[in-house]
Scaffold this motif. Structure first.
Motif, short mmCIF file in Angstrom:
data_model
loop_
_atom_site.label_atom_id
_atom_site.label_comp_id
_atom_site.label_asym_id
_atom_site.label_seq_id
_atom_site.Cartn_x
_atom_site.Cartn_y
_atom_site.Cartn_z
N ALA A 213 -19.55 48.85 -44.18
CA ALA A 213 -19.33 48.50 -42.90
C ALA A 213 -19.83 49.77 -42.14
O ALA A 213 -19.79 50.92 -42.02
CB ALA A 213 -17.75 48.65 -42.54
N GLY A 214 -21.31 49.36 -41.64
CA GLY A 214 -21.92 50.33 -40.54
C GLY A 214 -22.85 51.23 -41.56
O GLY A 214 -23.58 52.11 -40.78
N GLY A 215 -22.56 50.99 -42.95
CA GLY A 215 -23.55 51.90 -43.61
C GLY A 215 -23.36 53.50 -43.34
O GLY A 215 -24.07 54.17 -43.57
N ALA A 216 -22.13 53.88 -43.38
CA ALA A 216 -21.88 55.29 -43.05
C ALA A 216 -21.97 55.98 -44.39
O ALA A 216 -21.46 55.42 -45.47
CB ALA A 216 -20.40 55.58 -42.72
N PRO A 217 -22.47 57.01 -44.70
CA PRO A 217 -22.87 57.83 -45.86
C PRO A 217 -21.50 58.21 -46.65
O PRO A 217 -20.48 58.59 -45.74
CB PRO A 217 -23.69 59.20 -45.35
CG PRO A 217 -23.37 59.12 -44.19
CD PRO A 217 -23.14 58.16 -43.44
N ILE A 218 -21.41 58.21 -47.81
CA ILE A 218 -19.97 58.52 -48.84
C ILE A 218 -20.25 60.02 -48.81
O ILE A 218 -21.25 60.82 -49.02
CB ILE A 218 -20.16 57.90 -50.05
CG1 ILE A 218 -20.23 56.37 -49.82
CG2 ILE A 218 -18.82 58.23 -50.94
CD1 ILE A 218 -19.02 55.71 -49.00
N ALA A 219 -19.14 60.48 -48.49
CA ALA A 219 -19.25 62.37 -48.44
C ALA A 219 -19.51 62.86 -50.00
O ALA A 219 -20.27 63.73 -50.19
CB ALA A 219 -17.76 62.56 -48.13
N ASP A 220 -18.70 62.44 -51.00
CA ASP A 220 -18.95 63.07 -52.22
C ASP A 220 -18.87 61.82 -53.35
O ASP A 220 -18.19 61.03 -53.22
CB ASP A 220 -17.60 63.92 -52.58
CG ASP A 220 -17.77 64.93 -51.47
OD1 ASP A 220 -18.64 65.79 -51.40
OD2 ASP A 220 -16.77 65.36 -50.96
N PHE A 221 -19.75 61.95 -54.15
CA PHE A 221 -19.98 60.77 -55.27
C PHE A 221 -20.68 61.33 -56.45
O PHE A 221 -21.11 62.60 -56.47
CB PHE A 221 -20.54 59.64 -54.77
CG PHE A 221 -22.11 59.86 -54.43
CD1 PHE A 221 -23.09 59.83 -55.21
CD2 PHE A 221 -22.31 60.38 -53.02
CE1 PHE A 221 -24.54 60.11 -54.83
CE2 PHE A 221 -23.60 60.57 -52.70
CZ PHE A 221 -24.80 60.43 -53.45
N ALA A 222 -20.72 60.53 -57.57
CA ALA A 222 -21.63 61.11 -58.67
C ALA A 222 -22.24 59.78 -59.11
O ALA A 222 -21.67 58.61 -58.87
CB ALA A 222 -20.36 61.35 -59.91
N ALA A 223 -23.35 60.14 -59.87
CA ALA A 223 -24.45 58.87 -60.18
C ALA A 223 -24.93 59.28 -61.72
O ALA A 223 -24.90 60.38 -62.05
CB ALA A 223 -25.50 58.79 -59.00
N ALA A 224 -25.09 58.15 -62.35
CA ALA A 224 -25.76 58.45 -63.51
C ALA A 224 -26.97 57.29 -63.59
O ALA A 224 -26.68 56.44 -63.11
CB ALA A 224 -24.81 58.21 -64.57
#
Length: 852
Positions: free
Chosen positions: A319-330
């Motif tokens: 919704a609105g494309g707000a950035p995610i504050a904290d995440f992990a990626a592989a």
């Protein structure tokens, strides 16, 4: 949930999680617990006073270990020893455990800093080897490194557990050496002193004369430079030889200089590399050379594949494309991961940490290597469902352009809350582990799930909560040590669905207690094997050296009084399997299937009489009507009807599976087996050839003994290496592969031609500087193939397609005296130098050098 193994890790770092979400699966650290273990003899009896030490690999000398141990075992054979620091060993992960005791063979076994329980270490009888080392001029050589390793563990023809028997010492100033803790027979001895030829002797027994002469070889010296002519410090330097060598890694000094011992009198190729972590960022190599060199210069050329490539990952809410504050990626830069869902989940499960963590919607991920251009990205974040992007295709940016970008949207998470109960009741189960994993795709192979990653432990009231789930099909898995496992529960979840009343159950399970009677209990373990109903009451054949299929790997030790107990056993038919310890080099422990029984709800508590299942013995004596073999080099193997190929092997890869024993000095042998039918095979360690194979089976009753004397009708064969016509210099020979076909196979036209280019890696070790070697063989047809390791220094298309430099065939007839076989050896094979490694940047003595 299983596939989102790093979700727990990252959310623990970024947000507070409840105690119920703690998996408790973190591995113990050596600093907290120290290394622990137990040392016993082959009967399972504890060895008190054994010397224990842990150090970096290849640093432990056996005589020093015995004189100055870091710890010793107590009366029960147990020890505890703190691990040395990484700074003191120069290694972050791998260490070596040394165990030695008077009268026993020493062990030097690799251990991991995070796996601190080394288990039970079994020692076998050992001897002290005495000898002398000199150079070719007769001068005594001190400080020569001497290593005695188990030849049975180094050769695959006799499979079995690897115990790590290895003893080390150094020669004294007068060249004399005393090596305690060596095995009495079947040993490979290695002699090494920098500046001299690395030399091996095999097979060696306690009565083998050990007068060894080392050949001076010299040194390889020079500098490693960058493209501007400056010295490169700490460059990794390796040397490959066309003869067998250990190939250790050396490092250049602060000014790029190096001095590397030349270990073999043959052609070699030196390689220098500069690394950033595990990535080679620049490298250089010489042409194929021979002899010592004093002024080598290697100019490192940048590795284009090592240039960093990255992409920018943007993670936003829908919704609105707000950035995610904290995440992990592989990221998986593997094309197959995008198209095979089960493989993709397996690969994501294998990762212990995320590739990157992001903040405020931005993370930087590494790009692919030149060999991979497509892959998949997975993102997890607290409060959101995991998201996987499959269609990630790498597009190389133009010069000075920013890295490519990929955007992934996250949806709100789905959660499952519920309770774990005992089946058929409302009694909760505390401490059960509940986890979720995506339902495997039935259209592709299923990859292993070891259950070692995340999950949640149930509270005292049996409640649990699983978070971070997405829409789709999930399997809920619940486990507890005191309850039998059940099939996974299938759950369909919609986006952001909140399930609050999920009930999971585990069977009550039963307790199986027992006492073994009629068998020695020291060092014994017992296992339970589930039995299908159709097998109940069927005959069972004991197996030697391997665990019967479907046996519960959670075996338990048997007490001194023979008592044992299992909890959480499912109801139904089971089989009790007893593992009896045996000599470590005798092919593996002995597993006896005692009897089947049915487990009911009230469990079992009874005595199990093993007197009808105790091991049997096979005894005999070997004699030679014609030509004798070296008795200390012979191993007798008892092969069963289940052995895929028994007796003689005409194939290139010879494997002799089953209980085995060395032949004594008087020609006698004794094997410990389970009841059943066996065929005896006699293997010569020097050549790997079966000198005898039974044509009639030998039946052994439980607890009984059978005898079979073996006559080995052999012929002596003298092998001589001679120059082929027109050859002035022979190719260097490391070993001679012996492909033998017995006479009865020849008579049955079963002598199929082999592929000479296929190298089994085994054969008769050819002593350095020797032109004639004698061996023994039974009647039949034999092919001799001279081998070396020239493929290690090739860089052309023929690298692994090497024809033997010498070949001969011989019909072996017993009773005709000594047979002579001359093997004509070609000259050294031509090494084609490619453009990449023949330029001025890796110039050799006498050629122009950059940076002078």
């Amino acid at each position: 949930m299983k596939a989102l193994f790093w979700l727990i890790l990252v959310t623990t770092c970024l947000t507070a999680r409840s105690a119920a979400q703690d998996t408790g699966d973190a591995p113990p650290t050596a600093a907290a617990t120290g290394f622990t273990g137990r040392v016993v003899d082959p009967t399972g009896a504890p060895i008190a006073g054994a010397a224990i030490a842990i150090a970096a690999a290849d640093e432990l000398d056996t005589d020093t270990l015995l004189a100055q141990p870091m710890a010793t075992t107590d009366a029960n054979g147990r020890f505890t020893l703190a691990a040395p620091t990484a700074a003191s060993t120069g290694a972050d992960d791998l260490l070596e455990l040394g165990v030695a005791a008077n009268g026993f063979a020493a062990i030097a076994r690799a251990v991991h800093r995070d796996r601190t329980d080394v288990g039970v270490v079994v020692l076998t009888a050992g001897r002290t080897l005495l000898g002398r080392v000199r150079d070719t001029a007769g001068n005594a050589l001190g400080d020569v490194r001497i290593v005695a390793a188990d030849l049975l563990e180094l050769r695959t023809m006799l499979p079995g557990p690897r115990h790590g028997f290895r003893a080390r010492t150094r020669s004294r100033p007068g060249g004399i050496f005393r090596l305690p803790g060596a095995l009495p027979a079947g040993v490979r001895l290695e002699f090494y002193l920098p500046g001299y030829q690395r030399t091996w002797l095999e097979p060696v027994a306690a009565d083998t004369p050990l007068e060894v002469a080392l050949v001076p070889t010299g040194w390889l010296q020079g500098r490693v430079l960058d493209t501007d002519g400056r010295g490169v410090a700490d460059a990794a330097i390796t040397v490959a030889y066309e003869l067998r060598a250990a190939g250790p890694t050396f490092h250049s000094g602060a000014d790029g200089s190096f001095r590397v011992p030349l270990e073999r009198p043959c052609r070699w190729r030196l390689t220098a590399e500069r690394r950033a972590g595990d990535t080679v960022v620049a490298s250089a190599r010489t042409a194929a050379l021979a002899g010592p060199h004093d002024n080598l210069e290697l100019v490192l050329q940048p590795n284009e594949d090592a240039e960093p490539r990255s992409l920018t990952l943007r993670v936003v809410a829908p919704a609105g494309g707000a950035p995610i504050a904290d995440f992990a990626a592989a990221v998986l830069w593997e094309k197959v991961a995008a198209g095979n869902p089960n493989y993709r989940e397996f690969r994501f499960r294998q990762r212990s940490t995320p590739t990157a963590t992001g903040h405020d919607g931005i993370a930087t991920l590494p790009g692919p290597s030149r060999a991979q251009q497509s892959g998949a990205i997975r993102v997890v974040a607290p409060g959101f469902a995991p998201a996987t992007r499959l269609d990630v295709e790498w597009a190389e940016p133009s010069a000075d352009a920013p890295p490519p970008e990929v955007t992934i949207e996250l949806e709100p998470e789905a959660t499952i809350r519920g309770t774990v109960r005992i089946e058929g009741s409302t009694t909760p189960i505390a401490g059960a582990r509940v986890r979720a994993r995506p339902l495997p795709d039935p259209s592709s192979p299923v990859y292993p799930d070891d259950g070692s990653s995340d999950g949640t432990a149930t509270a005292t009231d049996g409640s649990f909560e699983l978070r971070g789930l997405g829409a789709g099909s999930w399997q809920l898995i619940v486990e507890h040590d005191d309850h039998p496992s059940t099939e996974p529960v299938l759950v369909e979840l919609a986006a952001a669905e909140q399930q609050t009343d999920r009930i999971l159950t585990l069977p009550r399970g039963a307790t199986v207690r027992g006492r073994l009677a009629g068998v020695a209990t020291a060092g014994t373990r017992v296992f339970l094997a589930p039995l299908p109903t159709r097998r109940y009451g069927e005959d069972r054949t004991p197996s030697f050296g391997r665990l019967p299929q479907n046996v519960d790997q959670r075996g338990v030790e048997v007490g001194d009084d023979g008592a044992f107990a299992f909890t959480g056993i499912p109801l139904g038919d089971h089989e009790l399997v007893v593992r009896l310890p045996t000599e470590p080099r005798h092919g593996g422990d002995l597993f006896l299937a005692i009897e089947p029984f049915r487990v009911r709800a009230d469990g079992i508590d009874r005595e199990f009489d093993c007197s009808a299942d105790v091991p049997a013995r096979i005894r005999g004596r070997i004699s030679f009507p014609a030509v004798p073999a070296r008795l200390c080099d012979l191993v007798v193997v008892a092969e069963t009807a289940s052995t895929p190929v028994r007796g003689f092997r005409a194939a290139h890869n010879q494997r002799y599976a089953g209980p085995r024993a060395f032949v004594g000095r008087d020609g006698t042998f004794e094997l410990r087996v389970g009841a059943g039918d066996y065929w005896l095979t006699v293997v010569d360690l020097a050549t790997g050839v079966a000198l005898h194979a039974d044509s009639e089976r030998l039946t052994v009753a439980a607890g009984g003994a059978a005898e079979r004397d073996l006559e080995l009708a052999l012929a002596r064969v003298d092998l001589t290496l001679t120059a082929a016509p027109g050859v002035d210099e022979l190719a260097p020979i490391d070993r001679v592969e012996v492909r033998f076909v017995p006479q009865r196979f020849v008579n049955d036209a079963r002598n199929q031609p082999g592929n000479d280019r296929y190298d089994s890696g085994a054969g008769l070790s050819w002593p350095p500087g020797q032109s004639t070697v004698s061996i023994v063989l039974p009647a039949g047809a034999v092919t001799f193939l001279c081998r070396n390791e020239v493929g290690r220094i090739r860089v052309d298309a023929q690298r692994w397609q090497n024809a033997p430099p010498g070949r001969a065939e011989l019909e072996v007839v017993v009773g005709e005296g000594t047979l002579a076989c001359a093997i004509e050896v070609e000259g050294p094979s031509e090494i084609v130098e490619t453009v990449e490694n023949a330029g001025d940047e890796t110039a050799i003595d006498g050629a122009p050098r950059k940076g002078r």
